[in-house]
Design an enzyme around this catalytic site. Structure first.
Site, PDB file in Angstrom:
ATOM      1  N   PRO A   2      -4.457  -0.215   4.216  1.00 49.71           N
ATOM      2  CA  PRO A   2      -4.373  -0.810   5.552  1.00 49.71           C
ATOM      3  C   PRO A   2      -3.575  -2.112   5.562  1.00 49.71           C
ATOM      4  O   PRO A   2      -3.593  -2.882   4.610  1.00 49.71           O
ATOM      5  CB  PRO A   2      -5.837  -1.064   5.917  1.00 49.71           C
ATOM      6  N   LYS A  51      -6.204  -8.595   3.121  1.00 51.88           N
ATOM      7  CA  LYS A  51      -6.737  -7.231   3.208  1.00 51.88           C
ATOM      8  C   LYS A  51      -8.177  -7.143   2.709  1.00 51.88           C
ATOM      9  O   LYS A  51      -8.674  -6.060   2.421  1.00 51.88           O
ATOM     10  CB  LYS A  51      -5.836  -6.278   2.417  1.00 51.88           C
TER      11      LYS A  51
END
Length: 268
Positions: A2, A51
């Site tokens: 992601p 992240k």
């Protein structure tokens, strides 16, 4: 893996569900944390750092997770059926009176004193979506190894935290350079850093990433995921190649007409 804006949105939703709430159920399904019981403790905050996700608890501990490629946190109302995957994929359950957060396929789960969060995220560069975003430091770190390929430098979370493969490819296109261009050959790297921050900020409240301004299917990205398709700007076929060290190489996309500089052969 992601992008930083996806993690920011996950933290935002987890914060809305759990922050200020006392846990009535806590189940950490990894061997070293299996006996940990957080029931009766309050979740003070959930924050994103690049992240990484950090659940700060009122007992002075922080639960840390990193989703990598397959992990996900799902939020359910109390009594609602969990639909994020089979039971054996669940690694964490944090339940308050009205909401339950379930972590699926979490490859990284740690519990550390909140005062020692730096042992987990202290190596990261400035967070593009952080309240302490430092543009000058991000540019300085990006320029620290001037002969490094800009695509690899952008992905290095020690330079600036939050850029993944999507934004790496899109940023290089928008600045007109190939991902294999040395950082020193990028005209005004500060503008690339500014653009990165604007793109992540513009996309942080939505699912998916739009870099073209066009929400139509197949037109949300300039080059990412568009290999063998015509460039939206010039019509040239988008190319694809791996970039990065052996074992860490990531697929990258570029337009050989709109982007100037060396190609993948430069890496060899």
């Amino acid at each position: 893996m992601p992008e930083g804006d996806t993690i920011w949105l996950a933290a935002h939703r987890l914060r809305e569900a759990l922050a200020g709430e006392v846990l009535v159920q806590s189940d950490l399904r990894v061997p070293r944390l299996a006996t940990t019981d957080l029931r009766g403790h309050r979740i003070d905050d959930v924050v994103a750092r690049g992240k990484h996700l950090l659940f700060r608890i009122d007992n002075g501990l922080t639960l840390h997770s990193h989703l990598r490629m397959d992990g996900a946190w799902q939020i359910y109302r109390t009594g609602e059926r969990w639909r994020g995957g089979p039971t054996h994929q669940i690694r964490a359950v944090l339940a308050a009176a009205e909401r339950t957060a379930v972590g699926y396929r979490l490859p990284v789960l740690d519990l550390v004193p909140t005062t020692r969060e730096d042992t987990l995220v202290g190596h990261l560069g400035p967070d593009l979506l952080g309240l302490d975003w430092d543009r000058g430091e991000a540019v300085r770190r990006l320029l620290a190894v001037p002969d490094r390929a800009v695509g690899e430098a952008l992905l290095d979370q020690r330079n600036l935290a939050g850029i993944g493969n999507v934004y790496k490819s899109e940023l290089c296109f928008l600045r007109g350079v190939t991902p294999w261009t040395p950082v020193s050959d990028v005209a005004d790297p500060g503008r690339m850093v500014d653009l990165a921050q604007r793109l992540l900020d513009a996309n942080k409240a939505r699912h998916g990433h739009v870099t073209t301004g066009d929400m139509r299917r197949g037109r949300t990205h300039w080059v990412y995921g568009r290999d063998h398709q015509p460039c939206l700007r010039c019509g040239t076929t988008i190319r694809i190649a791996e970039q990065g060290p052996v074992g860490e190489a990531r697929v990258t996309y570029w337009c050989p007409t709109c982007q100037k500089g060396p190609g993948p052969e430069a890496a060899s």
